[in-house]
Motif scaffolding. Structure first.
Motif, PDB file in Angstrom:
ATOM      1  N   LEU A  91       1.195  -1.062   0.037  1.00  0.00           N
ATOM      2  CA  LEU A  91       0.168   0.016   0.048  1.00  0.00           C
ATOM      3  C   LEU A  91       0.664   1.248  -0.292  1.00  0.00           C
ATOM      4  O   LEU A  91       2.069   0.904   0.507  1.00  0.00           O
ATOM      5  CB  LEU A  91      -1.222   0.172   1.655  1.00  0.00           C
ATOM      6  CG  LEU A  91      -1.617  -1.262   1.209  1.00  0.00           C
ATOM      7  CD1 LEU A  91      -2.764  -1.641   2.858  1.00  0.00           C
ATOM      8  CD2 LEU A  91      -3.017  -1.319   0.510  1.00  0.00           C
ATOM      9  N   THR A  92       0.361   2.193  -0.951  1.00  0.00           N
ATOM     10  CA  THR A  92       1.345   3.216  -0.414  1.00  0.00           C
ATOM     11  C   THR A  92       0.429   4.516  -0.308  1.00  0.00           C
ATOM     12  O   THR A  92       0.792   5.738  -0.088  1.00  0.00           O
ATOM     13  CB  THR A  92       1.592   3.720  -2.142  1.00  0.00           C
ATOM     14  OG1 THR A  92       0.566   3.808  -2.880  1.00  0.00           O
ATOM     15  CG2 THR A  92       2.459   3.131  -2.944  1.00  0.00           C
ATOM     16  N   SER A  93      -0.657   4.567   0.212  1.00  0.00           N
ATOM     17  CA  SER A  93      -1.124   5.849   0.973  1.00  0.00           C
ATOM     18  C   SER A  93      -2.444   4.731   1.964  1.00  0.00           C
ATOM     19  O   SER A  93      -2.397   3.634   1.487  1.00  0.00           O
ATOM     20  CB  SER A  93      -1.831   6.202  -0.278  1.00  0.00           C
ATOM     21  OG  SER A  93      -2.739   6.202  -0.801  1.00  0.00           O
ATOM     22  N   ILE A  94      -2.710   5.220   2.601  1.00  0.00           N
ATOM     23  CA  ILE A  94      -4.185   5.073   3.376  1.00  0.00           C
ATOM     24  C   ILE A  94      -5.268   5.178   2.664  1.00  0.00           C
ATOM     25  O   ILE A  94      -5.894   7.052   3.120  1.00  0.00           O
ATOM     26  CB  ILE A  94      -4.073   5.876   4.522  1.00  0.00           C
ATOM     27  CG1 ILE A  94      -2.327   5.557   5.585  1.00  0.00           C
ATOM     28  CG2 ILE A  94      -4.947   5.305   5.858  1.00  0.00           C
ATOM     29  CD1 ILE A  94      -2.591   6.102   6.857  1.00  0.00           C
ATOM     30  N   LEU A 109      -0.882  -1.034   9.455  1.00  0.00           N
ATOM     31  CA  LEU A 109      -0.380  -1.054   8.175  1.00  0.00           C
ATOM     32  C   LEU A 109       1.361  -0.830   8.629  1.00  0.00           C
ATOM     33  O   LEU A 109       2.143  -0.299   7.219  1.00  0.00           O
ATOM     34  CB  LEU A 109      -0.095   0.692   7.798  1.00  0.00           C
ATOM     35  CG  LEU A 109      -2.444   0.650   8.156  1.00  0.00           C
ATOM     36  CD1 LEU A 109      -2.185   2.540   8.350  1.00  0.00           C
ATOM     37  CD2 LEU A 109      -2.566  -0.084   6.560  1.00  0.00           C
ATOM     38  N   ASN A 112       4.538  -1.894   4.420  1.00  0.00           N
ATOM     39  CA  ASN A 112       4.000  -1.227   3.484  1.00  0.00           C
ATOM     40  C   ASN A 112       5.111  -0.075   2.965  1.00  0.00           C
ATOM     41  O   ASN A 112       6.091  -0.200   2.956  1.00  0.00           O
ATOM     42  CB  ASN A 112       2.491  -0.746   3.835  1.00  0.00           C
ATOM     43  CG  ASN A 112       1.341  -1.237   3.922  1.00  0.00           C
ATOM     44  OD1 ASN A 112       1.111  -2.182   2.534  1.00  0.00           O
ATOM     45  ND2 ASN A 112       0.964  -2.352   5.181  1.00  0.00           N
ATOM     46  N   ILE A 114       4.497   3.805   2.428  1.00  0.00           N
ATOM     47  CA  ILE A 114       3.360   4.501   2.511  1.00  0.00           C
ATOM     48  C   ILE A 114       4.216   5.283   2.763  1.00  0.00           C
ATOM     49  O   ILE A 114       5.190   6.150   3.537  1.00  0.00           O
ATOM     50  CB  ILE A 114       2.573   4.803   3.417  1.00  0.00           C
ATOM     51  CG1 ILE A 114       1.568   3.318   3.754  1.00  0.00           C
ATOM     52  CG2 ILE A 114       1.353   5.625   4.066  1.00  0.00           C
ATOM     53  CD1 ILE A 114       0.457   3.002   4.656  1.00  0.00           C
ATOM     54  N   GLN A 115       4.000   6.632   1.763  1.00  0.00           N
ATOM     55  CA  GLN A 115       5.151   7.226   1.484  1.00  0.00           C
ATOM     56  C   GLN A 115       4.779   9.252   2.696  1.00  0.00           C
ATOM     57  O   GLN A 115       5.737   9.371   2.691  1.00  0.00           O
ATOM     58  CB  GLN A 115       5.512   8.295   0.017  1.00  0.00           C
ATOM     59  CG  GLN A 115       5.318   6.789  -0.243  1.00  0.00           C
ATOM     60  CD  GLN A 115       7.258   6.953  -1.043  1.00  0.00           C
ATOM     61  OE1 GLN A 115       8.300   7.603  -0.752  1.00  0.00           O
ATOM     62  NE2 GLN A 115       7.465   5.352  -1.778  1.00  0.00           N
ATOM     63  N   GLU A 119      -0.592  11.343   5.687  1.00  0.00           N
ATOM     64  CA  GLU A 119      -1.333  10.728   5.205  1.00  0.00           C
ATOM     65  C   GLU A 119      -2.490   9.940   6.453  1.00  0.00           C
ATOM     66  O   GLU A 119      -3.478   9.532   6.428  1.00  0.00           O
ATOM     67  CB  GLU A 119      -1.067   8.810   4.365  1.00  0.00           C
ATOM     68  CG  GLU A 119      -0.458   9.640   2.969  1.00  0.00           C
ATOM     69  CD  GLU A 119      -1.823   9.291   2.153  1.00  0.00           C
ATOM     70  OE1 GLU A 119      -2.603   8.457   1.972  1.00  0.00           O
ATOM     71  OE2 GLU A 119      -1.827  10.254   1.513  1.00  0.00           O
ATOM     72  N   LEU A 134       2.914   1.708  11.868  1.00  0.00           N
ATOM     73  CA  LEU A 134       3.292   2.516  10.487  1.00  0.00           C
ATOM     74  C   LEU A 134       4.783   2.310  10.480  1.00  0.00           C
ATOM     75  O   LEU A 134       5.372   2.797   8.841  1.00  0.00           O
ATOM     76  CB  LEU A 134       3.006   4.118  10.249  1.00  0.00           C
ATOM     77  CG  LEU A 134       1.681   4.378  10.999  1.00  0.00           C
ATOM     78  CD1 LEU A 134       1.702   6.187  11.391  1.00  0.00           C
ATOM     79  CD2 LEU A 134       0.907   4.091   9.506  1.00  0.00           C
ATOM     80  N   ASN A 137       7.677   1.771   6.886  1.00  0.00           N
ATOM     81  CA  ASN A 137       7.151   2.220   5.680  1.00  0.00           C
ATOM     82  C   ASN A 137       7.929   3.593   5.094  1.00  0.00           C
ATOM     83  O   ASN A 137       8.799   4.177   6.477  1.00  0.00           O
ATOM     84  CB  ASN A 137       5.616   2.569   6.219  1.00  0.00           C
ATOM     85  CG  ASN A 137       4.849   2.266   6.305  1.00  0.00           C
ATOM     86  OD1 ASN A 137       3.957   1.962   4.760  1.00  0.00           O
ATOM     87  ND2 ASN A 137       4.466   2.066   7.026  1.00  0.00           N
TER      88      ASN A 137
END
Length: 176
Positions: A91-94, A109, A112, A114-115, A119, A134, A137
């Protein structure tokens, strides 16, 4: 929705566990068999799971398209979801769909792609969210990200004891 089904929906139920299934899109959950745990999952008369926990960790999901639609086919009461594990996916976003589960208290999460730290702001609307992971990420590299250490937890506990007065307990005395 029968009252009995509603009352039987419980966090104590084993999770609906699709971890390590190489799931690429949410729609795959419909045809994929969940993992069997030590305790069997209970189901409603319509065949839907009565759990409040959904584990989708260690797959290859990169988006959550049709999440609500698919989950409503799997769970008798998707609105009662309290725990979603999406760790170790792509996943790149929430996805905003996660903010529609107002009973969500645990959201994993970590691991992943997530950048953006921003987010996380989407999740502020969730009133019961108590545990969010988190780490792992790319957002970890962003200025302003900080993990909570064991020392931070200890400091918070000390502050809590010093600043929050305990509730007084009244002992009922029997009349003689």
């Amino acid at each position: 929705m029968s009252k009995q089904d509603y009352m039987n929906t419980s966090v104590q139920e084993p999770p609906l566990d699709y971890s390590f299934r190489n799931i690429q899109v949410i729609q795959d959950l419909i045809s994929e068999e969940p993992r069997k745990g030590q305790r069997p999952l209970r189901h409603s008369k319509s065949g839907k799971s009565l759990t409040q926990s959904l584990w989708l960790n260690n797959n290859v999901l990169n988006e959550l398209r049709d999440f609500n639609h698919v989950i409503s086919q799997l769970l008798q009461h998707p609105e009662n979801l309290a725990w979603i594990d999406l760790s170790f996916n792509d996943l790149t976003s929430i996805d905003p769909v996660l903010t529609t589960f107002f009973n969500l208290s645990v959201l994993y999460l970590h691991g992943n792609s997530i950048q953006r730290l921003g987010e996380v702001n989407k999740l502020a609307i969730l009133p019961r969210l108590r545990s969010l992971t988190l780490h792992g990420n790319p957002m970890e590299e962003e200025k302003g990200y900080s993990g909570v250490t064991k020392a931070d937890r200890t400091s918070a506990e000390v502050w809590k004891r010093m600043n929050i007065k305990p509730k007084k307990i009244r002992i009922k005395q029997d009349a003689f």
